[in-house]
Scaffold this motif. Structure first.
Motif, PDB file in Angstrom:
ATOM      1  N   THR A  20       6.210  -5.572   5.171  1.00  0.00           N
ATOM      2  CA  THR A  20       5.644  -6.193   3.978  1.00  0.00           C
ATOM      3  C   THR A  20       6.744  -6.760   3.092  1.00  0.00           C
ATOM      4  O   THR A  20       6.643  -7.887   2.592  1.00  0.00           O
ATOM      5  CB  THR A  20       4.805  -5.170   3.192  1.00  0.00           C
ATOM      6  OG1 THR A  20       3.721  -4.733   3.999  1.00  0.00           O
ATOM      7  CG2 THR A  20       4.257  -5.776   1.906  1.00  0.00           C
TER       8      THR A  20
ATOM      9  N   ASN B  72       0.559   3.686   2.848  1.00  0.00           N
ATOM     10  CA  ASN B  72       0.838   3.244   4.218  1.00  0.00           C
ATOM     11  C   ASN B  72       2.324   2.907   4.296  1.00  0.00           C
ATOM     12  O   ASN B  72       2.713   1.738   4.350  1.00  0.00           O
ATOM     13  CB  ASN B  72      -0.030   2.034   4.572  1.00  0.00           C
ATOM     14  CG  ASN B  72       0.030   1.689   6.056  1.00  0.00           C
ATOM     15  OD1 ASN B  72       0.894   2.183   6.779  1.00  0.00           O
ATOM     16  ND2 ASN B  72      -0.872   0.828   6.499  1.00  0.00           N
TER      17      ASN B  72
ATOM     18  N   ASP C 237       0.856  -1.182   0.000  1.00  0.00           N
ATOM     19  CA  ASP C 237       0.000   0.000   0.000  1.00  0.00           C
ATOM     20  C   ASP C 237       0.894   1.236   0.000  1.00  0.00           C
ATOM     21  O   ASP C 237       1.526   1.556   1.002  1.00  0.00           O
ATOM     22  CB  ASP C 237      -0.899  -0.026   1.235  1.00  0.00           C
ATOM     23  CG  ASP C 237      -1.844   1.173   1.307  1.00  0.00           C
ATOM     24  OD1 ASP C 237      -1.726   2.086   0.470  1.00  0.00           O
ATOM     25  OD2 ASP C 237      -2.688   1.186   2.222  1.00  0.00           O
ATOM     26  N   TYR C 238       0.955   1.925  -1.130  1.00  0.00           N
ATOM     27  CA  TYR C 238       1.854   3.076  -1.255  1.00  0.00           C
ATOM     28  C   TYR C 238       1.519   4.186  -0.261  1.00  0.00           C
ATOM     29  O   TYR C 238       2.383   5.019   0.056  1.00  0.00           O
ATOM     30  CB  TYR C 238       1.805   3.634  -2.680  1.00  0.00           C
ATOM     31  CG  TYR C 238       0.525   4.366  -3.003  1.00  0.00           C
ATOM     32  CD1 TYR C 238       0.407   5.739  -2.785  1.00  0.00           C
ATOM     33  CD2 TYR C 238      -0.589   3.681  -3.487  1.00  0.00           C
ATOM     34  CE1 TYR C 238      -0.778   6.404  -3.052  1.00  0.00           C
ATOM     35  CE2 TYR C 238      -1.770   4.333  -3.756  1.00  0.00           C
ATOM     36  CZ  TYR C 238      -1.869   5.701  -3.544  1.00  0.00           C
ATOM     37  OH  TYR C 238      -3.038   6.354  -3.794  1.00  0.00           O
TER      38      TYR C 238
END
Length: 321
Positions: free
Chosen positions: A116, A109, A106-107
């Motif tokens: 991740t 977050n 998620d760019y």
């Protein structure tokens, strides 16, 4: 895949039967996986997974390296026709090498990103494969090293760069492409006494015990001496090689975020990587290719060649382990 059969194939990254062999389709068409390797999320029987990390939220100057993995893959379309010259080995025939695609994240977050990526690499290693990573800015090496250290213990690091990336940073929440090796050493992921940096040409007050070969020393000593010193430092320990494309002089790699004059030439880097054959390479990456500043494509081409050399080094190490 036989040559005559391959000539009749298209999109060999999708249609190849098995995980080995070369691709002979037009360089300007087809699915642009790295070296036309099979695109797959199945790691069964895989020796080495090439994976992209399109992350550049840790940069201190020019962004754009999120487009690096795609550009490196496209540049590699010129390369998968013959065995790599000078190696005397044939890694694409003798290893099962796949393109594992890009890490999903998620760019928006950013705080979640390091874990991740660590989990992404952890999964590759758990399957018994190694990884060659296409960046992305250089911060990505930190969460990758965490996964490698979990498997191998504190890793020996060979680090090509203009910058040491050892600037102090004791804030665990900061994500910065200039401090991650400080954190890697302090966190016990990298062993400084058996690690070495090559091509450094910026100032750092404390190298934390990491061995340093400056760009000037590399120029004045020559390739053979540099390689001899590097091999003496890492020995036969599990070693990870990270190559920041700004280790090259901007004349050879202008498409990067923080270029510094006086760097290595392409031939010096190629010769050093080739002559490092024999190290116990367990993984590696090439980072900081920024296509928006790469008007001729030369930087992506250099990045693709570095990644191919990492595959060759991994193959050499695997056959000797």
């Amino acid at each position: 895949m036989a040559l005559e059969d391959a000539k009749n194939e298209v999109d060999t990254a999708i249609t190849r039967k098995g995980l080995r062999g070369y691709a002979f389709e037009n360089a300007f068409g087809g699915a642009a996986s790295f070296l036309r390797r099979t695109y797959t999320k199945d790691l069964a029987g895989v020796d080495l997974a090439v994976t992209g990390v399109p992350f550049d939220q840790a940069v201190s100057h020019r962004s754009g390296t999120r487009f690096g993995p795609r550009a490196i893959r496209e540049a590699s379309s010129l390369m998968p026709y013959d065995p790599p010259p000078g190696w005397g080995t044939d890694p694409l025939e003798e290893l099962s090498v796949v393109d594992y695609g890009d890490v999903a994240f998620d760019y928006a977050n950013v705080a979640e990103f390091p874990e991740t990526l660590t989990a992404h690499i952890r999964g590759i290693l758990a399957a018994g494969a190694g990884s060659v990573v296409l960046g992305g800015d250089h911060f990505i090496t930190f969460p990758i090293l965490k996964a490698y250290a979990e498997k191998f213990g504190p890793i020996s690091l060979i680090h090509f760069d203009a910058h040491s990336d050892l600037w102090p940073d004791d804030n665990p929440l900061r994500i910065d492409h200039g401090t991650m090796f400080y954190k890697a050493v302090k966190g016990g992921y990298a062993d400084p006494t058996t690690s070495v940096q090559i091509g450094i040409r910026t100032t750092t007050e404390d190298y934390l015990g990491v061995n340093v070969i400056t760009a000037r020393e590399a120029h004045e000593w020559g390739v053979a001496t540099v390689v001899e010193k590097v091999k003496g430092i890492v020995g036969n320990r599990p070693t990870y090689l990270t190559f920041d494309i700004d280790a090259l002089d901007p004349a050879y790699a202008p498409g990067t975020g923080t270029p510094v004059w006086g760097g290595l030439s392409s031939w010096q880097a190629a010769a050093m990587l080739r002559d490092l054959a024999g190290i116990n390479l367990v993984g590696g990456d090439v980072v900081e290719v920024s296509p928006p500043y790469d008007t001729t494509g030369a930087t992506a081409i250099a990045g693709a060649h570095v990644a191919y050399e990492l595959i060759c080094l991994y193959h050499w190490a695997k056959t000797k382990r």
